[in-house]
Design a protein around this motif. Structure first.
Motif, PDB file in Angstrom:
ATOM      1  N   UNK A  65       0.838  -1.389   0.027  1.00 37.97           N
ATOM      2  CA  UNK A  65       0.090   0.230  -0.215  1.00 37.97           C
ATOM      3  C   UNK A  65       0.768   1.184  -0.148  1.00 37.97           C
ATOM      4  N   UNK A  66       0.665   1.850  -1.009  1.00 34.68           N
ATOM      5  CA  UNK A  66       1.687   3.402  -1.118  1.00 34.68           C
ATOM      6  C   UNK A  66       0.780   4.244  -2.102  1.00 34.68           C
ATOM      7  N   UNK A  67       1.218   5.329  -1.915  1.00 30.16           N
ATOM      8  CA  UNK A  67       0.470   6.321  -2.890  1.00 30.16           C
ATOM      9  C   UNK A  67       0.652   6.266  -4.217  1.00 30.16           C
ATOM     10  N   UNK A  68      -0.371   6.873  -5.317  1.00 28.35           N
ATOM     11  CA  UNK A  68      -0.451   6.623  -6.616  1.00 28.35           C
ATOM     12  C   UNK A  68       0.909   6.596  -7.409  1.00 28.35           C
ATOM     13  N   UNK A  69       1.564   7.776  -7.221  1.00 33.35           N
ATOM     14  CA  UNK A  69       2.832   7.786  -8.027  1.00 33.35           C
ATOM     15  C   UNK A  69       3.680   6.757  -7.638  1.00 33.35           C
ATOM     16  N   UNK A  70       3.803   6.368  -6.579  1.00 35.98           N
ATOM     17  CA  UNK A  70       4.853   5.283  -6.150  1.00 35.98           C
ATOM     18  C   UNK A  70       4.201   3.893  -6.432  1.00 35.98           C
ATOM     19  N   UNK A  71       2.912   3.844  -6.601  1.00 35.88           N
ATOM     20  CA  UNK A  71       2.469   2.483  -7.140  1.00 35.88           C
ATOM     21  C   UNK A  71       3.142   2.243  -8.515  1.00 35.88           C
ATOM     22  N   UNK A  72       3.020   3.191  -9.381  1.00 38.13           N
ATOM     23  CA  UNK A  72       3.461   3.279 -10.921  1.00 38.13           C
ATOM     24  C   UNK A  72       5.148   2.942 -10.830  1.00 38.13           C
ATOM     25  N   UNK A  73       5.884   3.734  -9.958  1.00 33.05           N
ATOM     26  CA  UNK A  73       7.288   3.535  -9.922  1.00 33.05           C
ATOM     27  C   UNK A  73       7.675   2.043  -9.445  1.00 33.05           C
ATOM     28  N   UNK A  74       7.069   1.614  -8.452  1.00 31.88           N
ATOM     29  CA  UNK A  74       7.191   0.391  -7.934  1.00 31.88           C
ATOM     30  C   UNK A  74       6.976  -0.737  -9.150  1.00 31.88           C
ATOM     31  N   UNK A  75       5.954  -0.529  -9.809  1.00 27.54           N
ATOM     32  CA  UNK A  75       5.731  -1.524 -11.061  1.00 27.54           C
ATOM     33  C   UNK A  75       6.691  -1.208 -11.896  1.00 27.54           C
ATOM     34  N   UNK A  76       7.160  -0.039 -12.359  1.00 26.51           N
ATOM     35  CA  UNK A  76       8.018   0.093 -13.342  1.00 26.51           C
ATOM     36  C   UNK A  76       9.543  -0.563 -12.998  1.00 26.51           C
ATOM     37  N   UNK A  77       9.665  -0.798 -11.686  1.00 27.54           N
ATOM     38  CA  UNK A  77      10.953  -1.219 -11.366  1.00 27.54           C
ATOM     39  C   UNK A  77      10.873  -2.856 -11.108  1.00 27.54           C
ATOM     40  N   UNK A  78       9.413  -3.329 -11.127  1.00 23.27           N
ATOM     41  CA  UNK A  78       9.658  -4.752 -10.830  1.00 23.27           C
ATOM     42  C   UNK A  78       9.271  -5.055  -9.436  1.00 23.27           C
ATOM     43  N   UNK A  79       8.780  -4.172  -8.762  1.00 22.61           N
ATOM     44  CA  UNK A  79       8.678  -4.486  -7.306  1.00 22.61           C
ATOM     45  C   UNK A  79       7.232  -4.954  -6.898  1.00 22.61           C
ATOM     46  N   UNK A  80       6.301  -5.067  -8.107  1.00 19.04           N
ATOM     47  CA  UNK A  80       5.074  -5.575  -7.942  1.00 19.04           C
ATOM     48  C   UNK A  80       4.599  -6.092  -9.275  1.00 19.04           C
ATOM     49  N   UNK A  81       3.419  -6.633  -9.379  1.00 28.01           N
ATOM     50  CA  UNK A  81       2.828  -7.151 -10.597  1.00 28.01           C
ATOM     51  C   UNK A  81       1.744  -6.293 -11.488  1.00 28.01           C
ATOM     52  N   UNK A  82       0.718  -5.875 -10.489  1.00 23.61           N
ATOM     53  CA  UNK A  82      -0.381  -5.192 -11.080  1.00 23.61           C
ATOM     54  C   UNK A  82      -0.990  -4.107 -10.004  1.00 23.61           C
ATOM     55  N   UNK A  83      -1.751  -3.425 -10.349  1.00 27.01           N
ATOM     56  CA  UNK A  83      -2.554  -2.250  -9.793  1.00 27.01           C
ATOM     57  C   UNK A  83      -3.965  -2.140 -10.656  1.00 27.01           C
ATOM     58  N   UNK A  84      -4.941  -2.128  -9.856  1.00 25.36           N
ATOM     59  CA  UNK A  84      -6.180  -1.791 -10.348  1.00 25.36           C
ATOM     60  C   UNK A  84      -6.888  -0.323  -9.995  1.00 25.36           C
ATOM     61  N   UNK A  85      -5.844   0.592  -9.763  1.00 23.86           N
ATOM     62  CA  UNK A  85      -6.220   1.882  -9.551  1.00 23.86           C
ATOM     63  C   UNK A  85      -5.435   2.761 -10.539  1.00 23.86           C
ATOM     64  N   UNK A  86      -5.439   2.470 -11.748  1.00 25.87           N
ATOM     65  CA  UNK A  86      -4.658   3.572 -12.665  1.00 25.87           C
ATOM     66  C   UNK A  86      -5.923   4.290 -13.490  1.00 25.87           C
ATOM     67  N   UNK A  87      -5.857   5.720 -13.111  1.00 28.03           N
ATOM     68  CA  UNK A  87      -6.857   6.579 -13.868  1.00 28.03           C
ATOM     69  C   UNK A  87      -6.240   6.953 -15.102  1.00 28.03           C
ATOM     70  N   UNK A  88      -6.703   6.691 -16.104  1.00 31.23           N
ATOM     71  CA  UNK A  88      -6.265   6.396 -17.430  1.00 31.23           C
ATOM     72  C   UNK A  88      -5.472   7.875 -17.919  1.00 31.23           C
ATOM     73  N   UNK A  89      -6.525   8.809 -17.570  1.00 32.32           N
ATOM     74  CA  UNK A  89      -5.775  10.240 -18.191  1.00 32.32           C
ATOM     75  C   UNK A  89      -5.028  10.711 -16.931  1.00 32.32           C
ATOM     76  N   UNK A  90      -5.700  11.015 -15.616  1.00 28.55           N
ATOM     77  CA  UNK A  90      -5.019  11.368 -14.727  1.00 28.55           C
ATOM     78  C   UNK A  90      -3.566  10.962 -14.190  1.00 28.55           C
ATOM     79  N   UNK A  91      -3.432   9.607 -14.190  1.00 29.08           N
ATOM     80  CA  UNK A  91      -2.347   9.172 -14.071  1.00 29.08           C
ATOM     81  C   UNK A  91      -1.258   8.745 -15.091  1.00 29.08           C
ATOM     82  N   UNK A  92      -1.737   9.234 -16.425  1.00 29.04           N
ATOM     83  CA  UNK A  92      -0.828   8.832 -17.413  1.00 29.04           C
ATOM     84  C   UNK A  92       0.629   9.422 -17.425  1.00 29.04           C
ATOM     85  N   UNK A  93       0.951  10.309 -16.825  1.00 29.49           N
ATOM     86  CA  UNK A  93       2.387  10.793 -16.534  1.00 29.49           C
ATOM     87  C   UNK A  93       2.918  10.174 -15.709  1.00 29.49           C
TER      88      UNK A  93
END
Length: 319
Positions: A65-93
């Motif tokens: 459990x981490x905040x949204x920006x960190x969720x994406x960073x963790x996925x990008x570095x392979x520290x997790x497999x998936x999230x179901x809370x990506x807002x398509x436009x808001x979180x695109x950056x």
């Protein structure tokens, strides 16, 4: 990896000797590492997916459990497999900053029609305050001054969520930078104070989103109204449809999607297919969030809500 590859792999995996066989446990022996935000109101949709993954044989680890920006960073570095809370436009950056299509993939559309924006009490709206740009007038801004400093108090967005970037951009773009204080912190505490002030008959100004329980406590069209913005303007020159029912809300009319790593999707075509097909009604999530706001907020309560949702949507779930 792209979705077509995952589907082809899934079909190939189920063809033996020219006959299709149904492997009911394609995830057997595989651990799945979800990542989600520390928001109780987003647990429901994640646990529906967790239950489906378990029914496919996967073992779902305790979510990080981490905040949204960190969720994406963790996925990008392979520290997790998936999230179901990506807002398509808001979180695109966040998606792009974490490696984008080179390492991650957006899969399916789990929730459609998600909204965000600014709201005020209906009496102030009916009196003529209907646009965020109106608040650059110091006299109008003072109507929403909760702490006596002469500026409007906006119950705003937690840093790291993504919405704070939009709000900060628009306060400058539309003129009320010096007349509106963007109050940030623990959102539930800030919004609880806002609701209390509304109950006391005071003017209120706040940011919120759907699906979320706040719009059941402060009902748009009854207690509050969405403010318009002067025109569509998003950070970094981004463009999106920001209009809802003829009003420009300033935020993209959005969808909530699964983001998973390419490595996980390549190795798990059954999970990839699940993520592609899964859909949950935004109204169902809002209704469950209302149960949480009324005190049904334990882990067992949420599991019961998940069980009831599956029962009510059994055919879709089984498919």
């Amino acid at each position: 990896m792209k979705k077509t590859t995952a589907i082809a792999s899934l079909l190939a995996a189920t063809l033996v000797g020219g006959a299709a066989i149904a492997d009911s446990m394609p995830g057997k022996g595989v651990d799945v590492r979800p990542i989600m935000a520390p928001s109780l109101e987003e647990t429901f949709q994640h646990r529906i997916l967790f239950r489906a993954l378990e029914d496919l044989g996967y073992k779902v680890a305790e979510p990080q459990e981490v905040e949204y920006q960190t969720i994406h960073l963790a996925l990008g570095t392979g520290d997790g497999d998936f999230t179901a809370v990506h807002w398509n436009a808001l979180h695109h950056n966040f998606f792009e900053e974490s490696g984008g299509d080179a390492v991650l993939e957006k899969v399916g559309t789990l929730v459609d029609g998600a909204l965000q924006g600014y709201l005020i009490n209906k009496s102030a709206y009916d009196a003529g305050v209907q646009n965020l740009g109106d608040l650059k007038d110091p006299e109008i801004a003072k109507l929403f001054d909760a702490d006596g400093d002469g500026t409007a108090d906006l119950a705003g967005c937690v840093p790291g969520w993504g919405c704070e970037r939009v709000i900060e951009h628009q306060l400058t773009e539309f003129g009320p930078r010096d007349t509106v204080s963007h109050n940030q912190g623990a959102y539930n505490a800030i919004i609880a104070d806002t609701i209390a002030r509304s109950s006391a008959g005071e003017n209120i100004l706040y940011y919120t989103w759907t699906p979320y329980w706040v719009s059941g406590a402060l009902v748009p069209g009854v207690d509050v109204e969405w403010l318009a913005v002067p025109y569509s303007s998003l950070p970094d020159g981004a463009t999106a449809n920001t209009e809802f029912e003829g009003k420009d809300l300033g935020f993209a009319v959005d969808s909530i999607r699964v983001v998973a790593t390419d490595d996980f999707l390549n190795a798990n075509p059954a999970a990839a297919k699940l993520f592609e097909l899964a859909k949950i009604s935004i109204n169902d999530i809002s209704a469950q969030n209302k149960f949480i706001s009324e005190g049904q907020d334990s882990s067992d309560d949420i599991d019961a809500h998940v069980g009831q949702w599956i029962s009510d949507n059994q055919a879709d779930y089984d498919s």
